[in-house]
Design an enzyme around this catalytic site. Structure first.
Site, PDB file in Angstrom:
ATOM      1  N   ASP A  27      -1.453  83.179  36.969  1.00 54.48           N
ATOM      2  CA  ASP A  27      -0.330  82.498  38.123  1.00 54.48           C
ATOM      3  C   ASP A  27      -0.703  81.082  37.844  1.00 54.48           C
ATOM      4  O   ASP A  27      -1.038  80.387  36.836  1.00 54.48           O
ATOM      5  CB  ASP A  27      -1.019  83.127  39.531  1.00 54.48           C
ATOM      6  CG  ASP A  27       0.043  82.918  40.638  1.00 54.48           C
ATOM      7  OD1 ASP A  27       0.413  81.808  41.082  1.00 54.48           O
ATOM      8  OD2 ASP A  27       0.591  84.007  40.827  1.00 54.48           O
ATOM      9  N   PRO A  67     -13.242  78.781  51.631  1.00 52.82           N
ATOM     10  CA  PRO A  67     -14.386  79.610  52.158  1.00 52.82           C
ATOM     11  C   PRO A  67     -14.030  81.298  52.205  1.00 52.82           C
ATOM     12  O   PRO A  67     -15.056  81.990  52.138  1.00 52.82           O
ATOM     13  CB  PRO A  67     -14.332  79.209  53.754  1.00 52.82           C
ATOM     14  CG  PRO A  67     -13.138  78.517  53.945  1.00 52.82           C
ATOM     15  CD  PRO A  67     -12.998  77.918  52.560  1.00 52.82           C
ATOM     16  N   ASP A  68     -12.914  81.612  52.190  1.00 52.82           N
ATOM     17  CA  ASP A  68     -12.397  83.176  52.034  1.00 52.82           C
ATOM     18  C   ASP A  68     -12.475  83.654  50.569  1.00 52.82           C
ATOM     19  O   ASP A  68     -12.249  84.689  50.188  1.00 52.82           O
ATOM     20  CB  ASP A  68     -11.251  83.384  52.718  1.00 52.82           C
ATOM     21  CG  ASP A  68     -11.409  84.185  54.023  1.00 52.82           C
ATOM     22  OD1 ASP A  68     -12.596  84.587  54.273  1.00 52.82           O
ATOM     23  OD2 ASP A  68     -10.597  84.106  54.961  1.00 52.82           O
ATOM     24  N   ASP A 116      -7.780  77.688  32.261  1.00 50.34           N
ATOM     25  CA  ASP A 116      -6.817  76.744  32.514  1.00 50.34           C
ATOM     26  C   ASP A 116      -5.919  76.511  31.311  1.00 50.34           C
ATOM     27  O   ASP A 116      -6.376  75.730  30.303  1.00 50.34           O
ATOM     28  CB  ASP A 116      -7.354  75.498  33.117  1.00 50.34           C
ATOM     29  CG  ASP A 116      -6.256  74.631  33.676  1.00 50.34           C
ATOM     30  OD1 ASP A 116      -5.060  74.738  33.357  1.00 50.34           O
ATOM     31  OD2 ASP A 116      -6.699  73.473  34.573  1.00 50.34           O
ATOM     32  N   HIS A 149       0.542  78.613  44.971  1.00 52.35           N
ATOM     33  CA  HIS A 149       0.805  80.068  44.664  1.00 52.35           C
ATOM     34  C   HIS A 149      -0.340  81.021  44.433  1.00 52.35           C
ATOM     35  O   HIS A 149      -0.565  82.084  45.073  1.00 52.35           O
ATOM     36  CB  HIS A 149       1.956  80.157  43.601  1.00 52.35           C
ATOM     37  CG  HIS A 149       2.803  81.564  43.712  1.00 52.35           C
ATOM     38  ND1 HIS A 149       2.344  82.515  42.840  1.00 52.35           N
ATOM     39  CD2 HIS A 149       3.662  81.941  44.286  1.00 52.35           C
ATOM     40  CE1 HIS A 149       3.132  83.351  42.979  1.00 52.35           C
ATOM     41  NE2 HIS A 149       4.145  83.172  43.732  1.00 52.35           N
ATOM     42  N   GLU A 174     -12.410  87.211  51.739  1.00 51.25           N
ATOM     43  CA  GLU A 174     -13.809  87.862  52.174  1.00 51.25           C
ATOM     44  C   GLU A 174     -13.818  88.283  53.519  1.00 51.25           C
ATOM     45  O   GLU A 174     -13.280  87.985  54.247  1.00 51.25           O
ATOM     46  CB  GLU A 174     -14.726  86.851  51.681  1.00 51.25           C
ATOM     47  CG  GLU A 174     -16.109  87.373  52.285  1.00 51.25           C
ATOM     48  CD  GLU A 174     -17.286  86.509  51.895  1.00 51.25           C
ATOM     49  OE1 GLU A 174     -18.667  86.726  52.402  1.00 51.25           O
ATOM     50  OE2 GLU A 174     -16.988  85.424  51.387  1.00 51.25           O
ATOM     51  N   ASN A 229     -16.724  87.455  57.510  1.00 54.87           N
ATOM     52  CA  ASN A 229     -17.484  86.298  57.403  1.00 54.87           C
ATOM     53  C   ASN A 229     -17.227  85.300  58.513  1.00 54.87           C
ATOM     54  O   ASN A 229     -17.179  83.799  58.649  1.00 54.87           O
ATOM     55  CB  ASN A 229     -17.140  85.422  56.087  1.00 54.87           C
ATOM     56  CG  ASN A 229     -15.698  85.009  55.900  1.00 54.87           C
ATOM     57  OD1 ASN A 229     -14.650  85.640  56.619  1.00 54.87           O
ATOM     58  ND2 ASN A 229     -15.344  84.317  54.653  1.00 54.87           N
ATOM     59  N   VAL A 243       4.385  99.214  33.379  1.00 55.81           N
ATOM     60  CA  VAL A 243       4.323  98.064  34.379  1.00 55.81           C
ATOM     61  C   VAL A 243       4.799  98.652  35.779  1.00 55.81           C
ATOM     62  O   VAL A 243       5.682  99.298  35.927  1.00 55.81           O
ATOM     63  CB  VAL A 243       5.002  96.605  33.944  1.00 55.81           C
ATOM     64  CG1 VAL A 243       4.977  95.766  34.864  1.00 55.81           C
ATOM     65  CG2 VAL A 243       4.351  96.200  32.649  1.00 55.81           C
ATOM     66  N   SER A 294       6.203  87.957  45.116  1.00 56.21           N
ATOM     67  CA  SER A 294       5.101  87.889  44.643  1.00 56.21           C
ATOM     68  C   SER A 294       3.875  88.161  45.597  1.00 56.21           C
ATOM     69  O   SER A 294       2.759  88.750  45.138  1.00 56.21           O
ATOM     70  CB  SER A 294       4.823  86.327  44.564  1.00 56.21           C
ATOM     71  OG  SER A 294       5.749  85.666  43.620  1.00 56.21           O
TER      72      SER A 294
END
Length: 439
Positions: free
Chosen positions: A198, A206-207, A217, A232, A243, A246, A342, A381
């Site tokens: 992507d 934080p999540d 990259d 995206h 997560e 939390n 797929v 997506s």
């Protein structure tokens, strides 16, 4: 566009809602100091050519300037003697210029992006190159796009099943409608590795920061700031694996899974959607091939592509489950949606889905945003990301589950929600458990 404001106090948190390469150099480096990605933004999908030559592994040379692949000119990182010689001859014979090159170990090829001379017809040049015995593949550099984002917002209904202390959980339409909380009483996708091809994603969110990793990259030469600011990929990663428990934000469909994000797409215009090309996608898929990722999420698409088709076939034949988003127009026939095996996913709709295509929530989906935020977004997506998360739940229970069986389970256990047939995580997990007890 309404924005969900992140509030420090849990008691006030919902009170405001507003507006090709398996052989890789170390991060940020490449042989001779050259960029391993080339200048991706300057590549021209209407002009440039992708070409591949054979790149057999050769014994290590004993002279200076050698490595395990034999003598390697700095301009062609990872090219053996045979490949480097062939490319030099091709450049001279056809007057082309190499923009960048990369090895694909799984296919035994060395690929380059070539710029034809001014005034030369690209299609005619590709035909000439394809007829050259030294050339294994010659094709246009093609362009691809991610599928989203139609922003909006709508609150989902409260849910049954496992309860989380994450304050936005009941706002997660997809999480609620797929009954993920019920499935989580059995599994949360523990340890299943998902590769997300992507844009980049916010690794410091934080999540996401504890189990989402930068896989590579292939656009910005490992520019961390650019990687972390991409929208995206951050949205897709949050839907799959935000997560849980939390005390902040939301929870993913498979919150204990592992995600590696491979940046193959970028934003040429921040106001428009992200774009990818044959070069960046080929490098990402080749890198994924060298990992233990069982699920490959590609919420993107475009025209058929010979090189990408070969790499996709390699992934499928090695037992990976590949999830693709249905193009906005609804038709298949491109990459990656047309490849046999797929799993193709569309955003849920009242109209019947094409045969074999799964439907999942894709409208008004609350998910993570760069900079530690959250917002609503839409598109196939996001639907594909929900399915990748559910597949992680199934694989955590049955690690040898294959793509065909998984898709069949998801198709037959889909249920009607608000007049739309959608995948049902709880029903799929229950069906898998029932089948296991029969064996």
């Amino acid at each position: 566009m309404k924005r969900l404001l992140f509030v420090l106090s849990a008691s006030l948190v919902l009170s405001m809602l507003g507006g090709c390469a398996a052989v890789r150099p170390p991060r940020g480096t490449s042989a001779g100091g050259a960029s391993p990605t080339g200048d991706v933004a300057s590549m021209d999908g209407k002009r440039d050519i992708v070409l591949a030559v054979a790149n057999p592994l050769e014994p290590a040379a004993t002279h200076a300037g050698s490595n395990l692949l034999g003598y390697t000119p700095s301009a062609n990182y990872g090219a053996g003697q045979r490949a480097a010689s062939a490319l030099a001859d091709i450049e001279k014979a056809y007057g082309v210029r190499t923009i960048t090159g990369w090895p694909i170990k799984a296919l035994g090829l060395y690929c380059v992006v070539l710029r034809p001379p001014p005034g030369v017809d690209r299609d005619a040049l590709i035909a000439r190159l394809a007829a050259d015995k030294r050339v294994q593949l010659a094709q246009p550099l093609q362009e691809y796009s991610v599928y989203g984002n139609d922003n909006g917002s709508q609150q989902a209904a409260p849910q049954d099943g496992r309860h989380y202390n994450d304050p936005y959980t009941d706002l997660q339409r997809g999480f609620v409608e797929t009954r993920a909380a019920v499935a989580h009483t059995v599994t949360q996708g523990d340890g299943v590795h998902i590769a997300v091809v992507d844009t980049g994603a916010d690794m410091s969110h934080p999540d996401l920061r504890d189990h989402v990793r930068d896989g590579g990259d292939d656009v910005d030469d490992n520019n961390t700031n650019a990687f972390n600011s991409d929208r995206h990929g951050t949205e897709v990663a949050g839907i799959i694996a935000a997560e849980g428990d939390n005390h902040q934000g939301m929870v993913g469909i498979a919150p204990t899974s592992r995600i590696s994000v491979y940046k193959a797409c970028w934003y040429p215009d921040p106001a428009k959607g992200a774009r990818c090309n044959s070069f960046t996608l080929a490098k990402a898929l080749a890198a994924v091939n060298d990992t233990d990722a069982r699920i490959v999420n590609m919420s993107l698409g475009g025209p058929p592509d010979p090189l990408l088709g070969k790499l996709l076939e390699q992934l499928l034949s090695s037992g990976r489950i590949v999830v693709a988003a249905l193009p906005p127009g609804g038709g298949t026939g491109g990459f990656p949606d047309s490849a046999p095996g797929v799993i193709v996913v569309r955003s849920s709709d009242t109209a019947p889905a094409p045969a074999g295509v799964l439907s999942a929530p894709g409208k008004d989906i609350l998910t993570t945003q760069p900079g530690g935020g959250y917002d609503f977004t839409s598109g196939s997506s996001m639907a594909a990301a929900h399915v990748s998360g559910i597949l992680a739940l199934l694989l955590s229970l049955s690690p040898r589950l294959d793509a065909r069986t998984a898709r069949d389970i998801l198709l037959r256990t889909s249920s009607v929600t608000h007049g739309m047939l959608e995948v049902d995580a709880a029903a799929a997990v229950a069906a898998l458990g029932a089948e296991a007890r029969k064996q």
